[in-house]
Write a protein that holds these residues in place. Structure first.
Motif, short mmCIF file in Angstrom:
data_model
loop_
_atom_site.label_atom_id
_atom_site.label_comp_id
_atom_site.label_asym_id
_atom_site.label_seq_id
_atom_site.Cartn_x
_atom_site.Cartn_y
_atom_site.Cartn_z
N ILE A 94 0.85 -1.20 0.00
CA ILE A 94 0.00 0.00 0.00
C ILE A 94 0.88 1.25 0.00
O ILE A 94 0.63 2.19 -0.75
CB ILE A 94 -0.97 -0.02 1.21
CG1 ILE A 94 -2.03 -1.11 0.98
CG2 ILE A 94 -1.61 1.34 1.44
CD1 ILE A 94 -2.82 -1.48 2.20
N VAL A 95 1.94 1.25 0.81
CA VAL A 95 2.86 2.39 0.84
C VAL A 95 3.55 2.55 -0.51
O VAL A 95 3.69 3.67 -1.02
CB VAL A 95 3.89 2.24 1.98
CG1 VAL A 95 5.00 3.26 1.86
CG2 VAL A 95 3.20 2.35 3.33
N ARG A 96 3.96 1.44 -1.12
CA ARG A 96 4.60 1.52 -2.43
C ARG A 96 3.66 2.17 -3.44
O ARG A 96 4.05 3.07 -4.18
CB ARG A 96 5.01 0.12 -2.91
CG ARG A 96 5.86 0.15 -4.20
CD ARG A 96 6.02 -1.23 -4.81
NE ARG A 96 4.78 -1.74 -5.38
CZ ARG A 96 4.19 -1.28 -6.49
NH1 ARG A 96 4.69 -0.27 -7.14
NH2 ARG A 96 3.07 -1.83 -6.93
N ARG A 97 2.40 1.75 -3.43
CA ARG A 97 1.41 2.31 -4.37
C ARG A 97 1.12 3.78 -4.05
O ARG A 97 0.92 4.59 -4.95
CB ARG A 97 0.13 1.49 -4.34
CG ARG A 97 0.33 0.11 -4.95
CD ARG A 97 -0.93 -0.72 -4.89
NE ARG A 97 -0.66 -2.06 -5.36
CZ ARG A 97 -1.57 -2.83 -5.94
NH1 ARG A 97 -2.81 -2.40 -6.12
NH2 ARG A 97 -1.25 -4.04 -6.33
N LEU A 98 1.11 4.10 -2.79
CA LEU A 98 0.90 5.48 -2.37
C LEU A 98 2.02 6.37 -2.91
O LEU A 98 1.78 7.44 -3.46
CB LEU A 98 0.84 5.56 -0.85
CG LEU A 98 0.94 6.92 -0.19
CD1 LEU A 98 -0.21 7.81 -0.61
CD2 LEU A 98 0.97 6.77 1.31
N LEU A 99 3.25 5.92 -2.75
CA LEU A 99 4.40 6.70 -3.19
C LEU A 99 4.49 6.80 -4.71
O LEU A 99 5.08 7.75 -5.24
CB LEU A 99 5.69 6.11 -2.63
CG LEU A 99 5.82 6.21 -1.10
CD1 LEU A 99 7.06 5.47 -0.62
CD2 LEU A 99 5.81 7.65 -0.64
N ASP A 106 -4.58 8.97 -3.02
CA ASP A 106 -5.32 9.43 -1.83
C ASP A 106 -6.02 8.27 -1.13
O ASP A 106 -6.07 8.22 0.09
CB ASP A 106 -6.34 10.50 -2.20
CG ASP A 106 -5.71 11.83 -2.54
OD1 ASP A 106 -4.54 12.04 -2.20
OD2 ASP A 106 -6.40 12.67 -3.15
N TYR A 107 -6.55 7.36 -1.92
CA TYR A 107 -7.21 6.20 -1.31
C TYR A 107 -6.21 5.34 -0.56
O TYR A 107 -6.48 4.90 0.56
CB TYR A 107 -7.93 5.35 -2.37
CG TYR A 107 -8.62 4.17 -1.73
CD1 TYR A 107 -9.84 4.33 -1.07
CD2 TYR A 107 -8.04 2.91 -1.72
CE1 TYR A 107 -10.47 3.27 -0.45
CE2 TYR A 107 -8.66 1.84 -1.11
CZ TYR A 107 -9.88 2.02 -0.47
OH TYR A 107 -10.48 0.96 0.16
N LEU A 111 -6.30 4.37 3.29
CA LEU A 111 -6.29 2.96 3.66
C LEU A 111 -5.17 2.68 4.68
O LEU A 111 -5.38 2.01 5.68
CB LEU A 111 -6.11 2.09 2.41
CG LEU A 111 -6.12 0.58 2.59
CD1 LEU A 111 -7.47 0.10 3.12
CD2 LEU A 111 -5.80 -0.09 1.25
N PHE A 112 -3.99 3.23 4.41
CA PHE A 112 -2.86 3.05 5.32
C PHE A 112 -3.17 3.67 6.68
O PHE A 112 -3.03 3.03 7.72
CB PHE A 112 -1.59 3.67 4.72
CG PHE A 112 -0.37 3.48 5.58
CD1 PHE A 112 0.32 2.27 5.56
CD2 PHE A 112 0.07 4.49 6.41
CE1 PHE A 112 1.44 2.09 6.36
CE2 PHE A 112 1.18 4.31 7.22
CZ PHE A 112 1.87 3.11 7.19
N GLN A 113 -3.63 4.92 6.69
CA GLN A 113 -3.92 5.61 7.94
C GLN A 113 -5.03 4.90 8.74
O GLN A 113 -4.99 4.89 9.96
CB GLN A 113 -4.32 7.06 7.67
CG GLN A 113 -3.19 7.91 7.21
CD GLN A 113 -3.64 9.30 6.80
OE1 GLN A 113 -4.83 9.59 6.67
NE2 GLN A 113 -2.68 10.17 6.56
N SER A 114 -5.98 4.33 8.05
CA SER A 114 -7.10 3.66 8.71
C SER A 114 -6.71 2.32 9.33
O SER A 114 -7.42 1.79 10.17
CB SER A 114 -8.25 3.43 7.72
OG SER A 114 -8.74 4.66 7.25
N ASN A 115 -5.58 1.77 8.89
CA ASN A 115 -5.20 0.43 9.33
C ASN A 115 -3.92 0.39 10.15
O ASN A 115 -3.44 -0.69 10.48
CB ASN A 115 -5.09 -0.49 8.12
CG ASN A 115 -6.44 -0.82 7.57
OD1 ASN A 115 -7.15 -1.66 8.10
ND2 ASN A 115 -6.84 -0.12 6.52
N VAL A 116 -3.36 1.54 10.47
CA VAL A 116 -2.15 1.60 11.30
C VAL A 116 -2.45 2.51 12.48
O VAL A 116 -2.91 3.63 12.30
CB VAL A 116 -0.94 2.15 10.48
CG1 VAL A 116 0.27 2.32 11.37
CG2 VAL A 116 -0.63 1.22 9.33
N ALA A 117 -2.17 2.01 13.66
CA ALA A 117 -2.44 2.79 14.89
C ALA A 117 -1.51 3.98 15.00
O ALA A 117 -0.39 3.95 14.61
CB ALA A 117 -2.31 1.91 16.12
#
Length: 117
Positions: A94-99, A106-107, A111-117
């Motif tokens: 997900i981070v790779r795709r984000l970068l 943005d999605y 997604l990353f922010q919603s699944n990492v504390a």
């Protein structure tokens, strides 16, 4: 790495993008006129229809950061896409795709922010 379907951005139809874009522009025009019951009601109705927590500020400022279509795509997707059994490898992808950027960046950030504390 391929991601499971529940980790991929949900598709948004052209018809839905157009519908949401028109509504975003309508609400933005009401907000631009200044604080009013009509603007507040329009924002509340938009939030109820999309499941998001947009504010008048979001409508007043979105055009400086993104297009109407990008805003429409964002609000048609889940506001907090939680996946309880997400793996470390999936988060890395997900981070790779984000970068990488692109229209779904943005999605992937959400997604990353919603699944990492």
């Amino acid at each position: 790495m391929d991601l499971r379907p529940e980790l991929l951005p949900p598709p948004v139809s052209r018809e839905r993008l157009d519908e949401l874009s028109r509504e975003i522009e309508r609400v933005a025009e009401l907000v631009e006129l200044g604080p009013s019951e009509d603007a507040d009601a329009a924002v509340a109705a938009f939030d109820a229809a999309t499941g998001h927590d947009c504010t008048a500020w979001d409508f007043a400022t979105y055009s400086g950061r993104r297009s109407t279509e990008e805003f429409a795509r964002e609000v048609d997707r889940p506001s907090r896409p939680r996946v309880p059994d997400i793996t470390r490898a999936e988060l890395a992808e997900i981070v790779r795709r984000l970068l990488e950027g692109g229209e779904d960046a943005d999605y992937y950030e959400l997604l990353f922010q919603s699944n990492v504390a």
